[in-house]
Every structure is written in structure tokens, then in C-alpha cells.
Design a protein around this motif. Structure first.
Motif, PDB file in Angstrom:
ATOM      1  N   LEU A 123       0.820  -1.203   0.000  1.00 15.01           N
ATOM      2  CA  LEU A 123       0.000   0.000   0.000  1.00 15.01           C
ATOM      3  C   LEU A 123       0.856   1.256   0.000  1.00 15.01           C
ATOM      4  O   LEU A 123       0.498   2.271  -0.617  1.00 15.01           O
ATOM      5  CB  LEU A 123      -0.925  -0.002   1.220  1.00 15.01           C
ATOM      6  N   GLN A 149       3.393   2.149  -3.737  1.00 17.70           N
ATOM      7  CA  GLN A 149       2.949   2.457  -5.094  1.00 17.70           C
ATOM      8  C   GLN A 149       3.438   3.803  -5.625  1.00 17.70           C
ATOM      9  O   GLN A 149       3.578   3.992  -6.837  1.00 17.70           O
ATOM     10  CB  GLN A 149       1.425   2.375  -5.182  1.00 17.70           C
ATOM     11  N   VAL A 181      -3.876   3.201  -2.438  1.00 16.60           N
ATOM     12  CA  VAL A 181      -5.236   2.646  -2.425  1.00 16.60           C
ATOM     13  C   VAL A 181      -5.788   2.576  -3.844  1.00 16.60           C
ATOM     14  O   VAL A 181      -6.383   1.572  -4.260  1.00 16.60           O
ATOM     15  CB  VAL A 181      -6.160   3.503  -1.528  1.00 16.60           C
ATOM     16  N   TYR A 182      -5.594   3.647  -4.615  1.00 17.24           N
ATOM     17  CA  TYR A 182      -6.107   3.683  -5.982  1.00 17.24           C
ATOM     18  C   TYR A 182      -5.497   2.568  -6.829  1.00 17.24           C
ATOM     19  O   TYR A 182      -6.203   1.876  -7.561  1.00 17.24           O
ATOM     20  CB  TYR A 182      -5.804   5.044  -6.607  1.00 17.24           C
ATOM     21  N   ARG A 183      -4.166   2.389  -6.699  1.00 20.17           N
ATOM     22  CA  ARG A 183      -3.504   1.404  -7.557  1.00 20.17           C
ATOM     23  C   ARG A 183      -3.848  -0.026  -7.178  1.00 20.17           C
ATOM     24  O   ARG A 183      -3.958  -0.895  -8.039  1.00 20.17           O
ATOM     25  CB  ARG A 183      -1.982   1.577  -7.463  1.00 20.17           C
ATOM     26  N   LEU A 184      -4.010  -0.277  -5.894  1.00 18.16           N
ATOM     27  CA  LEU A 184      -4.252  -1.649  -5.458  1.00 18.16           C
ATOM     28  C   LEU A 184      -5.731  -2.030  -5.461  1.00 18.16           C
ATOM     29  O   LEU A 184      -6.071  -3.191  -5.687  1.00 18.16           O
ATOM     30  CB  LEU A 184      -3.677  -1.858  -4.050  1.00 18.16           C
ATOM     31  N   TYR A 185      -6.590  -1.042  -5.211  1.00 19.95           N
ATOM     32  CA  TYR A 185      -8.011  -1.375  -5.042  1.00 19.95           C
ATOM     33  C   TYR A 185      -8.929  -0.639  -6.025  1.00 19.95           C
ATOM     34  O   TYR A 185     -10.134  -0.848  -6.008  1.00 19.95           O
ATOM     35  CB  TYR A 185      -8.453  -1.064  -3.604  1.00 19.95           C
ATOM     36  N   GLY A 186      -8.344   0.198  -6.872  1.00 17.83           N
ATOM     37  CA  GLY A 186      -9.129   0.886  -7.885  1.00 17.83           C
ATOM     38  C   GLY A 186      -9.320   0.008  -9.107  1.00 17.83           C
ATOM     39  O   GLY A 186      -9.129  -1.223  -9.055  1.00 17.83           O
ATOM     40  N   GLN A 229      -8.768  -2.256 -12.040  1.00 20.32           N
ATOM     41  CA  GLN A 229      -7.632  -3.128 -12.320  1.00 20.32           C
ATOM     42  C   GLN A 229      -7.554  -3.456 -13.804  1.00 20.32           C
ATOM     43  O   GLN A 229      -8.588  -3.570 -14.483  1.00 20.32           O
ATOM     44  CB  GLN A 229      -7.744  -4.417 -11.514  1.00 20.32           C
ATOM     45  N   TYR A 251       2.822  -5.169  -8.517  1.00 19.89           N
ATOM     46  CA  TYR A 251       2.505  -4.188  -7.473  1.00 19.89           C
ATOM     47  C   TYR A 251       3.348  -4.401  -6.216  1.00 19.89           C
ATOM     48  O   TYR A 251       3.086  -3.796  -5.181  1.00 19.89           O
ATOM     49  CB  TYR A 251       1.022  -4.270  -7.111  1.00 19.89           C
ATOM     50  N   ARG A 267       3.552  -7.153  -4.466  1.00 16.71           N
ATOM     51  CA  ARG A 267       2.961  -8.122  -3.541  1.00 16.71           C
ATOM     52  C   ARG A 267       3.605  -9.488  -3.728  1.00 16.71           C
ATOM     53  O   ARG A 267       3.772  -9.949  -4.862  1.00 16.71           O
ATOM     54  CB  ARG A 267       1.451  -8.215  -3.765  1.00 16.71           C
TER      55      ARG A 267
END
Length: 531
Positions: free
Chosen positions: A171, A174, A223-228, A230, A472, A474
């Protein structure tokens, strides 16, 4: 609080030096494996106050504070690098009877040299120092510049840049995709220095607001990159791979009598059946210099490899490659990676480009010989650097961009052509350093290369930490440190790079220039006020 600030600012002599060293050492708590990010707030707040006490005359014309500022920055850096890099000495204890004498050079000498960069950061910040929030911007710009310099001066050693302490989890990683590790370092210094304003008050509201906005933007982008939204997985290539982590003891690996047993163990791990429900791996990876002899000088080894690979399987293995030299000259040796098919044929190879000083070669060797320092030249090493990096292309059409060992810590090693790769392949041998912070720090830097470039990283380490890392940062599947294991996984080779290397460099320099401009405006206002 005001009394505390005054006490710190008025320190001098050895007390000032000790506090600066302690502040730097505390900052290292933010690094893996501890990851205590809050330590940076304490460290940089103290650094600001110490530098406040080192300022020159109020007219800004005195240079009396520059030397003191450099010394404070150096002490801070010395504490930071000793606390963050002490584990380097472990490599010299593998053959302690020969190289224990060099332990102080690794544990204290290298940090002393690297600390010069942080001394320079404080010196540069002093040029635009003021009593308000602008001094935070000056220090941020100074650190941004010197972390960038650390990446290439004297071949470069950007290990443990300040920004890594600000990115313990995906998180918080990014932002590196936009501004790179050096840009994050500059922003981090500003944010972590902000509590210093609470005590000194002047410019507190503006400085804390800007720091809060930067921190929120940093987290918000994560937040945008991981949960926005895809990217689509449609058409993305997937590959089933096996990472072999043999956990070879470094002393045993250097024992000629153990070479056959080591090779047989690698073959055994390669031939193990996959777990129930898992497909047979298409690709098997062995770590850096895992083949314990010159492969091309041992024809039988190709037959043994072909005997354990199943039809269609590919082996990617780290090995030493030799190259015949001209008459009268010694052969050259390269730290290499081979691609070998199920028939025991070499399909491709790539040599290491960026060698490790004193680990793989001795800088200034001819000069050291002339002045009679033979003991330093006898340190482990002896590799030659390749002129160019070669993409590893497999029969399936997959392409891997190889980075061997610590090449992965250099953002600039992602050179033209990497965009055509499906993944970065990072093979390494961290067994030199045992169970210390070193392997954890190395892994984090590999994760940041994935984030910066938006490309998966496949990492195979002799003793760990081996991992499949997505674009990302992860860890999708990993192996514990210092365990003999195999790791099988089906990896989605999804590339999500949206910004070129040039774009990141541009954004980094925009950040540095913005901080310089803000610091200059603040200083101009400060001079007007005192006049």
C-alpha cells in the motif's frame, strides 16, 4: 517541548555527535525486517533540531555553520548505516581465518564512507536553511539529491535509501511507480521532519498541512492502484514455475569435495513431483552460481540435467561462465545465468553487468598492487563484467530480464528493452549473510523494482528469501529464509507499467526543484523578517 528543543539545539562537541549517531541508528529501525516506520519521525525531528543549532549568523552571510552541518549529517548517516548494514561483516566470517581482519572495514569503514553523502545532504540543506517550514524542504531536497548520487558515484551503492523505510507494505510502495525510490526518499524526509515544527512553532500550520497532504497523496495513490480499477487479465500469459531454494551453506559451497553432492541435491529438488493439484512446472530456476563447477567443462552435467527435466521443461540456472583468453592471458570468468532445455542444450545465457565491489572484483587493483597492499586484493572475487545484458528468451516465447544478485537494487539497471520482458528474473545468493536483516532488505528492494517498473519479479535465492512478486510488489508465493525448499506457483505475468523511466526521472527532479523553490521562498521571507 520548547526546553527539549533548546537542549538539543545547544548541544555541542561529543554530545551533539552522539545524539546525531543515535538518531541515525534509530532511523534504521524502519528498515526490514523491523519495519517500524514511526522511528523516522523521531530521527528526522532530532536531525532538524540538531541542524537548527548548527546555523550560522542571522544575516545568512556566515559560513560558520556549514562545517558543523556537514558533521552532524555525517554522524547521522554513520549511525544509520552501521545499524542498517552491520550484517555485511558476516560475509568475511565465512573464511574468517583469511578475511576477519577486514571486518572493521565492512562494519565501520563502509558506513563511514556512505555517511559522507548524508553529510553532503545536510551541507546542501544549510544553504537554504531558515527558521520555518522551508528548512524541511531544504533537507528533503538535499536528501533527494544525495540518494540519487549514491546510485551511481563510484559504481553506486543505493542500499537502504531513506525511502525504503517509508514503504514497508505494498500500500505504501505504489508512489515509487510515479517518482521512483529517490523521489519517495525526498518526500519521506519532508514528512518525517514535520514534527520538528510542533515545538519551534514558526510555519507549523503550513508545514504540517503540506506534510499531511503529501502523506495522504502517498497513501491515496496506493489505495487507488491496489483497489481501484484493475487492468484486464484477458490474454495475459501465465506460467507455472519452480523455484529451487537449496539453502547451501556458503563454506560447504566453496569446498571442492562437496561439489558433486551439491549438484546431485539440486537435481533431486528439481525432480520432485509437484504438490497434489499443481501442474508440472514448465520452468525450473536455480539460484546464483548454484552449479558448483564450470558447466561447459563438465559435459556429463548436461546429461544429468537432461535426465531430470521432463519433456518441454526448461532450466534457468546460475553458474560461473569461463571465457578463453588470448595467449599468455588468464581466462575470464563471468557470473552468469544459463537457459537449458530438456535435451541438455544451452539455449541462451546472460552475464552480470554490475559487479559487487570487493565481492566480485577489487576496485583500483593495479594501484593497490603498486603500493603493496596485497591482502586487500586477496579478498574473494575475480569476475569480469559483461558489456551488455542479454534478454533470456525461451522457446515458448517468454522473455525474462535478468538481474543477478544486487543488480536489482539499482533502478538504472532497468535499461532499454526491459519493457519487452514478461518478468524480471532475479537470482541471488544471500547465504553469505545468514539470518540477518540483509536478505530481508534485499527482498524489499526487489519488490520496489517491480513496483517502479510495473513488472513481475521472479526471485530465486540460495538461502532465501525466494518469492514470486507481482507488478505491485505483492509477494504471491514465497519461501522462508534458511530452509531447503521448492516453491511451485502459477504466475500471471501481468505488466502494469504506465510510466517510462524518463517519466519517473522527470517527476523526481520536479519534486527536488519544487522543494528547492519552497526552501528559497521561505529563506527569502526569513531574511526579510529579520532585517
Amino acid at each position: 517541548m520548547v526546553r527539549l528543543v533548546g537542549s538539543v539545539m545547544l548541544l555541542w562537541g561529543w554530545k551533539r555527535a552522539v545524539l546525531a549517531i543515535v538518531a541515525g541508528a534509530v532511523a534504521a529501525l524502519a528498515l526490514p525486517p523491523v519495519g517500524f516506520v514511526a522511528a523516522l519521525f523521531v530521527s528526522f525531528t532530532l536531525l532538524i533540531w540538531l541542524l537548527d543549532g548548527a546555523t550560522g549568523g542571522p544575516d545568512g552571510g556566515s559560513f560558520s555553520g556549514f562545517g558543523t552541518s556537514f558533521f552532524i549529517g555525517w554522524c547521522f548517516g554513520f549511525g544509520y548505516f552501521v545499524a542498517g548494514l552491520w550484517w555485511l561483516g558476516g560475509a568475511l566470517l565465512v573464511e574468517a581465518d583469511e578475511f576477519a581482519w577486514a571486518l572493521p572495514l565492512a562494519v565501520l569503514g563502509l558506513p563511514a564512507v556512505l555517511a559522507l553523502f548524508y553529510g553532503l545532504a545536510a551541507f546542501l540543506a544549510k544553504i537554504l536553511w531558515s527558521d520555518g517550514w522551508g528548512r524541511l524542504a531544504a533537507l528533503a531536497a538535499g536528501f533527494g539529491v544525495v540518494e540519487w548520487l549514491r546510485g551511481f558515484v563510484a559504481t553506486g551503492f543505493p542500499w537502504n535509501a531513506i525511502g525504503y523505510g517509508a514503504m514497508p507494505v505494498p500500500l505504501m510502495m505504489q508512489s515509487a511507480h510515479l517518482v521512483g525510490i529517490y523521489g519517495v526518499s525526498a518526500i519521506a524526509v519532508f514528512v518525517f521532519s514535520a514534527p520538528a515544527l510542533i515545538a519551534t512553532r514558526r510555519g507549523m500550520r503550513t508545514g504540517l498541512t503540506l506534510a499531511a497532504l503529501l502523506a495522504c497523496a502517498h497513501l491515496g495513490y496506493g489505495v487507488y492502484r491496489l483497489y481501484g480499477p484493475q487492468p484486464s487479465q484477458e490474454g495475459v500469459q501465465k506460467v507455472t514455475m519452480r523455484l529451487v531454494q537449496p539453502n547451501l551453506d556458503q563454506a560447504e559451497k566453496m569446498d571442492n569435495a562437496a561439489r558433486d553432492a551439491i549438484f546431485e541435491d539440486l537435481l533431486r529438488l528439481t525432480a520432485l513431483p509437484p504438490e497434489e493439484g499443481m501442474p508440472t512446472p514448465e520452468i525450473v530456476v536455480w539460484p546464483e552460481t548454484s552449479i558448483p563447477f564450470i558447466l561447459t567443462e563438465n559435459p556429463d552435467a548436461f546429461g544429468r540435467i537432461a535426465g531430470v527435466l521432463q519433456k518441454g521443461q526448461i532450466l534457468i540456472a546460475g553458474a560461473v561462465r569461463s571465457e578463453d583468453a588470448a595467449a599468455g592471458q588468464a581466462p575470464r570468468y563471468y557470473n552468469s545465468v544459463y537457459v537449458i532445455d530438456d535435451g541438455g542444450q544451452i539455449l541462451g545465457a546472460s552475464d552480470k553487468v554490475h559487479l559487487t565491489p570487493f565481492g566480485e572484483y577489487v576496485p583500483f587493483e593495479s594501484m593497490l598492487r603498486r603500493i603493496g597492499i596485497e591482502s586487500l586484493i586477496s579478498l574473494p572475487g575475480g569476475f569480469s563484467a559483461a558489456a551488455n545484458r542479454t534478454m533470456l528468451e525461451l522457446p515458448s516465447g517468454l522473455k525474462f530480464y535478468p538481474l543477478i544478485c544486487y543488480e536489482v537494487i539499482f533502478p538504472q539497471e532497468m535499461k532499454a528493452g526491459w519493457q519487452h520482458a514478461n518478468a524480471v528474473l532475479n537470482i541471488t545468493n544471500d547465504a553469505w549473510f545468514g539470518i540477518t536483516p540483509g536478505p530481508y532488505q534485499h527482498l524489499q528492494q526487489a519488490r520496489l523494482r517491480a513496483v517502479e517498473n510495473g513488472i513481475p519479479v521472479i526471485r530465486d535465492a540460495n538461502s532465501g528469501i525466494s518469492a514470486f512478486i507481482d507488478a505491485y510488489g505483492r509477494i504471491k508465493v514465497g519461501a522462508p529464509i534458511s530452509k531447503k525448499v521448492i516453491v511451485d506457483a502459477t504466475m500471471s505475468l501481468l505488466n502494469v507499467y504506465e510510466l517510462s523511466n524518463f517519466g519517473r526521472k522527470r517527476n523526481f527532479w520536479l519534486i527536488v526543484l519544487s522543494f528547492i523553490l519552497l526552501a528559497a521562498i521561505s529563506r527569502k521571507s526569513f531574511i526579510k523578517r529579520i532585517n
